[in-house]
Design a protein around this motif. Sequence first.
Motif, PDB file in Angstrom:
ATOM      1  N   UNK A  89       0.841  -1.204   0.000  1.00  0.00           N
ATOM      2  CA  UNK A  89       0.000   0.000   0.000  1.00  0.00           C
ATOM      3  C   UNK A  89       0.871   1.247   0.000  1.00  0.00           C
ATOM      4  N   UNK A  90       1.914   1.244   0.829  1.00  0.00           N
ATOM      5  CA  UNK A  90       2.816   2.398   0.901  1.00  0.00           C
ATOM      6  C   UNK A  90       3.468   2.674  -0.447  1.00  0.00           C
ATOM      7  N   UNK A  91       3.946   1.622  -1.105  1.00  0.00           N
ATOM      8  CA  UNK A  91       4.636   1.811  -2.379  1.00  0.00           C
ATOM      9  C   UNK A  91       3.696   2.306  -3.475  1.00  0.00           C
ATOM     10  N   UNK A  92       2.497   1.731  -3.564  1.00  0.00           N
ATOM     11  CA  UNK A  92       1.550   2.184  -4.578  1.00  0.00           C
ATOM     12  C   UNK A  92       1.093   3.622  -4.298  1.00  0.00           C
ATOM     13  N   UNK A  93       0.899   3.944  -3.030  1.00  0.00           N
ATOM     14  CA  UNK A  93       0.509   5.312  -2.661  1.00  0.00           C
ATOM     15  C   UNK A  93       1.622   6.297  -3.002  1.00  0.00           C
ATOM     16  N   UNK A  94       2.863   5.909  -2.724  1.00  0.00           N
ATOM     17  CA  UNK A  94       3.997   6.773  -3.071  1.00  0.00           C
ATOM     18  C   UNK A  94       4.092   6.971  -4.584  1.00  0.00           C
ATOM     19  N   UNK A  95       3.837   5.909  -5.340  1.00  0.00           N
ATOM     20  CA  UNK A  95       3.859   6.027  -6.803  1.00  0.00           C
ATOM     21  C   UNK A  95       2.830   7.042  -7.273  1.00  0.00           C
ATOM     22  N   UNK A  96       1.662   7.046  -6.632  1.00  0.00           N
ATOM     23  CA  UNK A  96       0.614   7.988  -7.034  1.00  0.00           C
ATOM     24  C   UNK A  96       0.902   9.410  -6.586  1.00  0.00           C
ATOM     25  N   UNK A  98       3.880  10.619  -6.765  1.00  0.00           N
ATOM     26  CA  UNK A  98       4.820  11.040  -7.797  1.00  0.00           C
ATOM     27  C   UNK A  98       4.103  11.260  -9.125  1.00  0.00           C
ATOM     28  N   UNK A  99       3.191  10.336  -9.447  1.00  0.00           N
ATOM     29  CA  UNK A  99       2.491  10.386 -10.734  1.00  0.00           C
ATOM     30  C   UNK A  99       1.015  10.048 -10.506  1.00  0.00           C
ATOM     31  N   UNK A 100       0.195  11.060 -10.187  1.00  0.00           N
ATOM     32  CA  UNK A 100      -1.217  10.805  -9.848  1.00  0.00           C
ATOM     33  C   UNK A 100      -2.014  10.144 -10.975  1.00  0.00           C
ATOM     34  N   UNK A 101      -1.547  10.287 -12.204  1.00  0.00           N
ATOM     35  CA  UNK A 101      -2.261   9.704 -13.337  1.00  0.00           C
ATOM     36  C   UNK A 101      -1.756   8.339 -13.750  1.00  0.00           C
ATOM     37  N   UNK A 102      -1.116   7.622 -12.853  1.00  0.00           N
ATOM     38  CA  UNK A 102      -0.554   6.310 -13.172  1.00  0.00           C
ATOM     39  C   UNK A 102      -1.651   5.254 -13.025  1.00  0.00           C
ATOM     40  N   UNK A 103      -2.226   4.817 -14.156  1.00  0.00           N
ATOM     41  CA  UNK A 103      -3.372   3.909 -14.131  1.00  0.00           C
ATOM     42  C   UNK A 103      -3.041   2.585 -13.451  1.00  0.00           C
ATOM     43  N   UNK A 104      -1.862   2.036 -13.728  1.00  0.00           N
ATOM     44  CA  UNK A 104      -1.508   0.744 -13.140  1.00  0.00           C
ATOM     45  C   UNK A 104      -1.365   0.840 -11.627  1.00  0.00           C
ATOM     46  N   UNK A 119     -13.323  -1.848   0.699  1.00  0.00           N
ATOM     47  CA  UNK A 119     -14.022  -1.984  -0.578  1.00  0.00           C
ATOM     48  C   UNK A 119     -14.309  -0.661  -1.275  1.00  0.00           C
ATOM     49  N   UNK A 120     -14.740   0.334  -0.519  1.00  0.00           N
ATOM     50  CA  UNK A 120     -15.094   1.615  -1.142  1.00  0.00           C
ATOM     51  C   UNK A 120     -13.868   2.262  -1.759  1.00  0.00           C
ATOM     52  N   UNK A 121     -12.752   2.257  -1.012  1.00  0.00           N
ATOM     53  CA  UNK A 121     -11.513   2.812  -1.552  1.00  0.00           C
ATOM     54  C   UNK A 121     -11.045   2.010  -2.760  1.00  0.00           C
ATOM     55  N   UNK A 122     -11.191   0.696  -2.688  1.00  0.00           N
ATOM     56  CA  UNK A 122     -10.799  -0.155  -3.810  1.00  0.00           C
ATOM     57  C   UNK A 122     -11.582   0.219  -5.055  1.00  0.00           C
ATOM     58  N   UNK A 123     -12.900   0.367  -4.913  1.00  0.00           N
ATOM     59  CA  UNK A 123     -13.726   0.739  -6.066  1.00  0.00           C
ATOM     60  C   UNK A 123     -13.296   2.074  -6.652  1.00  0.00           C
ATOM     61  N   UNK A 124     -12.979   3.017  -5.788  1.00  0.00           N
ATOM     62  CA  UNK A 124     -12.557   4.336  -6.269  1.00  0.00           C
ATOM     63  C   UNK A 124     -11.274   4.255  -7.093  1.00  0.00           C
ATOM     64  N   UNK A 125     -10.330   3.453  -6.632  1.00  0.00           N
ATOM     65  CA  UNK A 125      -9.068   3.328  -7.371  1.00  0.00           C
ATOM     66  C   UNK A 125      -9.264   2.542  -8.671  1.00  0.00           C
ATOM     67  N   UNK A 126     -10.088   1.502  -8.651  1.00  0.00           N
ATOM     68  CA  UNK A 126     -10.381   0.790  -9.892  1.00  0.00           C
ATOM     69  C   UNK A 126     -11.043   1.733 -10.897  1.00  0.00           C
ATOM     70  N   UNK A 131     -10.800   5.118 -15.789  1.00  0.00           N
ATOM     71  CA  UNK A 131     -10.906   6.451 -16.390  1.00  0.00           C
ATOM     72  C   UNK A 131      -9.613   6.825 -17.110  1.00  0.00           C
ATOM     73  N   UNK A 132      -8.489   6.518 -16.467  1.00  0.00           N
ATOM     74  CA  UNK A 132      -7.191   6.871 -17.040  1.00  0.00           C
ATOM     75  C   UNK A 132      -6.810   5.975 -18.211  1.00  0.00           C
ATOM     76  N   UNK A 133      -7.195   4.706 -18.121  1.00  0.00           N
ATOM     77  CA  UNK A 133      -6.869   3.747 -19.182  1.00  0.00           C
ATOM     78  C   UNK A 133      -8.078   2.848 -19.414  1.00  0.00           C
ATOM     79  N   UNK A 134      -9.003   3.265 -20.281  1.00  0.00           N
ATOM     80  CA  UNK A 134     -10.224   2.483 -20.503  1.00  0.00           C
ATOM     81  C   UNK A 134      -9.978   1.088 -21.055  1.00  0.00           C
ATOM     82  N   UNK A 135      -8.777   0.834 -21.571  1.00  0.00           N
ATOM     83  CA  UNK A 135      -8.463  -0.476 -22.144  1.00  0.00           C
ATOM     84  C   UNK A 135      -7.850  -1.448 -21.132  1.00  0.00           C
TER      85      UNK A 135
END
Length: 222
Positions: A89-96, A98-104, A119-126, A131-135
């Motif tokens: 969680x810390x690493x993915x949060x830090x990545x965001x 640095x780059x808030x638009x990082x879809x992965x 679950x609610x936070x998970x849905x928001x990030x999914x 939104x960032x990468x519809x594919x």
Amino acid sequence: MHAINGRGLALAGQGKDQVAIREYEGALRLDPRSGEAHLNLGIALSKQGRIDEAKRHFRLALERRLKKAEAMVALGKMCFGQGWVNEAITNFTDALRIEPGHATAHFCLGGVLASVGRRIEARQHYAEAVRLNPDLAEARLGLGIELGRQGRDREALEQFAEAVRLRPSLTEARLNLGIALRREQRLDEALRQFQEALRLDPTNALARRYLDSLQPRTLDQP
């Protein structure tokens, strides 16, 4: 050096991680400060289960500041694979950060949060990943699962259908689409999804169970 690193990427893409590791190590002998080579070597080592070595190269990639968000995402994936949820969680949060638009990064963080019941936070990030990468089929699958858990069945079905369209070989998407269609009493369509899920993964017990439960009903229909 770029050619050697490129050969490593090509080999990794073919599943030849051990050979790719030698290519990345060769690239680093030519340029020990290459952040990209450290990042790629760390990813390849983590796939081989060589966790301590992988962490060292991820850290070196971060120090070089090349593709820093990518390095944080790779480190987060490795941590999650080892069951180190808080570190992931810390690493993915830090990545965001640095780059808030990082879809992965949004997709991966959604997956970790879902695994610990947030679950609610998970849905928001999914949703943000989509939104960032519809594919990004896997993000649509994750979003569909969370929407379904919240009783938003029609929206969930739409996400599963789109995930299958984007990646027809994604067994879990087909299985979830079949379940959603079954809830809507679209039994023939559900049956086809379970059949295809089982074709893709003949050992999938859940697909087999749903398929067996549907076949008598659909065969009896006029």
